[in-house]
Design an enzyme around this catalytic site. Structure first.
Site, PDB file in Angstrom:
ATOM      1  N   ASP A 117       0.825  -1.226  -0.037  1.00  0.00           N
ATOM      2  CA  ASP A 117      -0.034   0.083   0.141  1.00  0.00           C
ATOM      3  C   ASP A 117       0.852   0.965  -0.061  1.00  0.00           C
ATOM      4  O   ASP A 117       0.302   2.343   0.153  1.00  0.00           O
ATOM      5  CB  ASP A 117      -0.929  -0.065   1.279  1.00  0.00           C
ATOM      6  N   ASP A 244      18.908  -6.170  -1.049  1.00  0.00           N
ATOM      7  CA  ASP A 244      18.375  -4.739  -1.320  1.00  0.00           C
ATOM      8  C   ASP A 244      18.381  -4.009  -0.372  1.00  0.00           C
ATOM      9  O   ASP A 244      18.028  -2.742  -0.158  1.00  0.00           O
ATOM     10  CB  ASP A 244      16.904  -5.002  -1.804  1.00  0.00           C
TER      11      ASP A 244
HETATM   12  P1  AMP Z   1      11.992  -4.241   3.205  1.00  0.00           P
HETATM   13  O1  AMP Z   1      11.725  -5.484   3.679  1.00  0.00           O
HETATM   14  O2  AMP Z   1      11.270  -3.306   3.988  1.00  0.00           O
HETATM   15  O3  AMP Z   1      13.170  -3.915   2.721  1.00  0.00           O
HETATM   16  O4  AMP Z   1      10.926  -4.203   1.857  1.00  0.00           O
HETATM   17  C1  AMP Z   1      11.337  -5.023   0.671  1.00  0.00           C
HETATM   18  C2  AMP Z   1      10.691  -4.365  -0.400  1.00  0.00           C
HETATM   19  O5  AMP Z   1       9.304  -4.419  -0.139  1.00  0.00           O
HETATM   20  C3  AMP Z   1      10.861  -3.076  -0.753  1.00  0.00           C
HETATM   21  O6  AMP Z   1      11.089  -3.014  -2.125  1.00  0.00           O
HETATM   22  C4  AMP Z   1       9.934  -2.178  -0.262  1.00  0.00           C
HETATM   23  O7  AMP Z   1       9.960  -0.916  -1.036  1.00  0.00           O
HETATM   24  C5  AMP Z   1       8.759  -3.181  -0.372  1.00  0.00           C
HETATM   25  N1  AMP Z   1       7.618  -2.937   0.393  1.00  0.00           N
HETATM   26  C6  AMP Z   1       7.747  -3.051   1.810  1.00  0.00           C
HETATM   27  N2  AMP Z   1       6.610  -2.415   2.583  1.00  0.00           N
HETATM   28  C7  AMP Z   1       5.905  -2.100   1.410  1.00  0.00           C
HETATM   29  C8  AMP Z   1       4.507  -1.458   1.294  1.00  0.00           C
HETATM   30  N3  AMP Z   1       3.765  -1.285   2.643  1.00  0.00           N
HETATM   31  N4  AMP Z   1       4.311  -0.985   0.170  1.00  0.00           N
HETATM   32  C9  AMP Z   1       4.928  -0.993  -0.752  1.00  0.00           C
HETATM   33  N5  AMP Z   1       6.107  -1.681  -0.838  1.00  0.00           N
HETATM   34  C10 AMP Z   1       6.423  -2.148   0.267  1.00  0.00           C
HETATM   35 MG    MG Z   2      14.253  -2.528   2.169  1.00  0.00          MG
END
Ligand code: AMP
Ligand code: MG
Length: 488
Positions: A117, A244
């Site tokens: 979201d 990432d």
């Molecule tokens: P993270 O584990 O927080 O590093 O997120 C992994 C991927 O998921 C990244 O590309 C984030 O931008 C995406 N992501 C995490 N939470 C959300 C969210 N609520 N809405 C959109 N993308 C998300």
């Molecule tokens: Mg991240």
């Protein structure tokens, strides 16, 4: 530095999605100073438009205008598995201020949001804010946090929560995943552009090297090796060391289910969702090394511009082998310093490892043990040492203290000078989960005072701060195992 790789495969122009009735939850005056935002006596921006800007509701403040906010594309390996394209799914890069990037995390959907979201919840935003500022104060390279802006907008996670936006600052948010992205698209031109941009802006000495891309790889890898050694030294567990989430500048980025060790447990897993313990405390160095292998394979085509494929692989493999050596050197330096040792003696490593094993076996509070160790005198008599009472195997720890005191005798510093040195590396205050949790629970009731208190304490982690003594204590037993998951 502006993200200058413009184009569909690299980034997309993206406007933040407004949220109604934003309010300040937290603000960091010291981060504001970095980007030259004037603040008033309440520690908030003099220009009230900043609230709207950091909420994602407005793109200009005074004469400053963020003319082209973007979301960038990256790919990566998550939990060891290639995950394909990810990208800034909820982070929007507003633009540059004082040569630093200003990003809004949780500012709405982007081209890369996939099923998400685009929002972030209040609790995870507070955690990211506090930990960014705490890590900086601990002297650990990190992205900074400027503010958390709250709202009443509902967001669905396991339960209904409210949305918040955390504004972050870094010289660049480029990650290993950006390299992997262009490598996976087999776009050598883009890879080269990215590497050149990193060299020009952040690693200028690589350009004078006869093999600039190999030298860039080594520099990124060295920074991350040193970074992870620093994490180990303060007992910080990142929680999600996916490629990432690894900075190409060797910064700690993307705070999620992180945790600091309370009692020392070598295989502590801070992320409730990490069932296999891939990112457990003791695995962080090897996992960071693994991430550097991902970077090496993404950068291979760049070396192949100058070398045969076989040569390129040999060169990168050799460069990758430097990681454990750089890590070990930094780790040894940091842990010697934690013990107040300035001379380098070979037996020190055994001394450190014996201590850590004993701390693990007896579940000794990591931060407090090292902090209190600074009070020990070179002339101490075993029976006077309070700390030995906390260990189960008394004979073992007595032997350790005997050896340690003997070792201290070969050091030049007197007790007072050694204590001062140790107190500059062994913090008194760390952002323990139960402290963050208490601040979050208050904030969820609309009271942000505890967030401000924690910011104040954690930005001076090496000071005694007598009035905050209770914040240095280990968690009460019922708050020892707060589960923090990837949900954010
Ligand atoms: P993270 O584990 O927080 O590093 O997120 C992994 C991927 O998921 C990244 O590309 C984030 O931008 C995406 N992501 C995490 N939470 C959300 C969210 N609520 N809405 C959109 N993308 C998300
Ligand atoms: Mg991240």
């Amino acid at each position: 530095m502006p993200f200058t790789l413009i184009g569909n495969d690299a980034c997309q122009p993206t406007l933040p999605t407004p949220i109604s009735n934003p309010y300040w939850v937290a603000f960091s005056p010291s981060a504001a100073e970095l980007v030259k935002i004037d603040i008033d006596s309440d520690g908030l921006p003099t220009n009230h438009d900043w609230l709207e800007v950091l909420a994602g509701n407005q793109l200009s403040v005074g004469k400053l205008e963020f003319s082209q906010p973007i979301a960038t594309a990256y790919s990566g390996h998550q939990f060891g598995v290639w995950a394909g394209q990810l990208g800034d799914g909820r982070a929007i890069l507003l633009g540059d201020m004082n040569e630093l990037e200003l990003q809004l995390k949780g500012a709405g959907k982007t081209h890369y949001s996939r099923m998400g979201d685009g929002r972030a919840v209040l609790r995870s935003s507070i955690r990211e804010f506090l930990c960014s500022e705490a890590m900086h104060a601990l002297g650990i390279p990190t992205s900074r946090a400027l503010a958390v802006v709250g709202s009443e907008q509902a967001v669905l996670r396991e339960t209904m929560e409210t949305a918040a936006v955390c504004s972050r600052i870094a010289p660049s948010f480029i990650r290993i995943g950006h390299f992997e992205h262009f490598a996976s698209l087999q776009s050598n031109e883009r890879l080269k552009e990215l590497a050149d941009l990193m060299i020009t802006n952040f690693y200028p000495t690589c350009s004078t090297n006869q093999d600039p891309y190999l030298s860039l790889f080594k520099a990124i890898s060295a920074r991350n090796a040193k970074l992870v050694a620093r994490w180990q030294s303060v007992g910080f567990c990142h929680g999600v060391l996916n490629s990432d989430n690894i900075s190409a500048l060797g910064l700690t980025i993307d705070y999620g289910p992180f945790g600091f060790l309370d009692h020392f447990q070598i295989d502590h897993i801070c992320n409730h969702s990490d069932q296999g313990g891939r990112y457990a405390y003791h695995r962080q160095p090897q996992v960071m090394h693994w991430n550097m292998a991902c970077l090496a394979s993404a950068m291979l085509p760049l070396l192949e511009l100058e070398h045969s494929s076989e040569e390129s692989q040999t060169l990168l493999r050799a460069a990758l082998e430097e990681f454990p050596l750089i890590y070990a050197k930094e780790w040894q330096h940091l842990f010697r310093s934690k013990l107040g040792l300035q001379l380098e003696q070979e037996e020190d490593i055994q001394l450190i490892e014996r201590l850590l094993q004993a701390m693990h076996d007896s579940k000794i509070d990591y931060t407090n043990f090292f902090r209190n160790l600074g009070n020990l005198s070179k002339n101490a008599v075993l029976t006077e040492i309070q700390q030995r009472n906390d260990f189960i195997d008394r004979e073992n720890i007595d032997q350790w203290f005997t050896d340690y005191i003997n070792r201290l005798k070969s050091e030049a510093l007197d007790d007072q000078a050694r204590k001062e040195m140790m107190n500059r590396i062994n913090p008194k205050y760390i952002l323990r989960n139960h402290l963050a949790q208490a601040a979050i629970e208050k904030a969820q009731q609309g009271d942000f005072s505890e967030v401000a208190t924690l910011l104040e304490i954690m930005t001076k982690p090496f000071d005694e701060q007598v009035s905050f003594e209770s914040y240095s204590r280990p968690p009460p037993v019922d708050m020892e195992h707060i589960a923090v998951s990837c949900s954010s």
